[in-house]
Design a protein around this motif. Structure first.
Motif, mmCIF file in Angstrom:
data_model
loop_
_atom_site.group_PDB
_atom_site.id
_atom_site.type_symbol
_atom_site.label_atom_id
_atom_site.label_comp_id
_atom_site.label_asym_id
_atom_site.label_seq_id
_atom_site.Cartn_x
_atom_site.Cartn_y
_atom_site.Cartn_z
ATOM 1 N N THR A 3 47.507 -3.735 4.817
ATOM 2 C CA THR A 3 48.080 -4.872 4.102
ATOM 3 C C THR A 3 48.455 -4.401 2.706
ATOM 4 O O THR A 3 47.748 -3.624 2.083
ATOM 5 C CB THR A 3 47.080 -6.037 3.994
ATOM 6 N N ALA A 4 49.604 -4.869 2.234
ATOM 7 C CA ALA A 4 50.075 -4.514 0.895
ATOM 8 C C ALA A 4 50.589 -5.804 0.262
ATOM 9 O O ALA A 4 51.742 -5.932 -0.091
ATOM 10 C CB ALA A 4 51.163 -3.451 0.973
ATOM 11 N N GLY A 5 49.698 -6.798 0.159
ATOM 12 C CA GLY A 5 50.101 -8.125 -0.321
ATOM 13 C C GLY A 5 50.261 -9.058 0.860
ATOM 14 O O GLY A 5 50.245 -8.633 2.011
ATOM 15 N N ASN A 6 50.419 -10.364 0.582
ATOM 16 C CA ASN A 6 50.451 -11.399 1.623
ATOM 17 C C ASN A 6 51.513 -11.170 2.677
ATOM 18 O O ASN A 6 51.270 -11.367 3.858
ATOM 19 C CB ASN A 6 50.691 -12.769 0.985
ATOM 20 N N ASP A 7 52.698 -10.791 2.256
ATOM 21 C CA ASP A 7 53.799 -10.690 3.207
ATOM 22 C C ASP A 7 54.364 -9.281 3.278
ATOM 23 O O ASP A 7 55.510 -9.083 3.639
ATOM 24 C CB ASP A 7 54.897 -11.710 2.857
ATOM 25 N N ARG A 8 53.527 -8.298 2.928
ATOM 26 C CA ARG A 8 53.977 -6.905 3.003
ATOM 27 C C ARG A 8 52.972 -6.072 3.789
ATOM 28 O O ARG A 8 51.773 -6.322 3.729
ATOM 29 C CB ARG A 8 54.106 -6.302 1.595
ATOM 30 N N ARG A 9 53.472 -5.109 4.520
ATOM 31 C CA ARG A 9 52.592 -4.183 5.248
ATOM 32 C C ARG A 9 53.097 -2.763 5.035
ATOM 33 O O ARG A 9 54.306 -2.540 4.929
ATOM 34 C CB ARG A 9 52.608 -4.484 6.758
ATOM 35 N N GLU A 10 52.148 -1.825 4.984
ATOM 36 C CA GLU A 10 52.526 -0.410 4.920
ATOM 37 C C GLU A 10 52.141 0.240 6.233
ATOM 38 O O GLU A 10 50.992 0.153 6.676
ATOM 39 C CB GLU A 10 51.796 0.283 3.757
#
Ligand SMILES: Nc1ncnc2c1ncn2[C@@H]1O[C@H](COP(=O)(O)OP(=O)(O)O)[C@@H](O)[C@H]1O
Ligand SMILES: [Mg+2]
Length: 132
Positions: free
Chosen positions: A110-117
């Motif tokens: 997870t890289a923030g609520n609406d971001r993924r790495e």
């Protein structure tokens, strides 16, 4: 029609990352892109959900609740990994040493609520050939 190199002869993709990272979501989108219609359930309780895509077997595993290696043999999972087709496995670490080396180890963070790495490690020659 020539089938995708993901489907034939055989590909194993392991998906790693914390609960809620998006492993199941990633698999859902991949299966849709390959042409799977209808409901795509998370295999958290069944451990494995089977599909047929372009005539090939696709197996989606979730080993989150898996704690008995004999269950593995009883359920015939070893045969599935020995057979052609696409295998996708969430929580591969919980299956112990029973799983073969994956072609791709996919890490989702997870890289923030609406971001993924998403990080892809190709672990076999077939996995390297599948890289874009
Ligand atoms: N790429 C993404 N961007 C934003 N939200 C996502 C993404 N992937 C998944 N989610 C959301 O994260 C939640 C958990 O996703 P899920 O795929 O069940 O995670 P996991 O299988 O890793 O436990 C869901 O509510 C889903 O909508
Ligand atoms: Mg999941």
């Amino acid at each position: 029609m020539a089938s995708s190199p993901l489907l034939w002869p055989s590909t194993f993709i392991a998906l790693d990352g914390p609960l809620g990272a998006g492993k199941t979501t990633f698999v859902r989108h991949l299966l849709r892109a390959l042409g799977v219609q209808g409901r795509i359930k998370s295999p958290t309780f069944a451990v494995m959900e089977p599909y047929t895509v372009q005539g090939q077997a696709v197996s989606h595993f979730d080993f989150y609740r898996f704690d008995d290696a004999r269950e593995w043999a009883d359920a015939g999972f070893r045969d599935i990994f020995a057979a052609p087709g696409l295998k996708l496995a969430e929580w591969p670490g919980r299956a112990g040493a029973l799983l073969p080396v994956p072609d791709w180890m996919l890490h989702i963070d997870t890289a923030g609520n609406d971001r993924r790495e998403v990080t892809v490690h190709a672990c076999t020659p077939h996995g390297v050939a599948l890289l874009p």
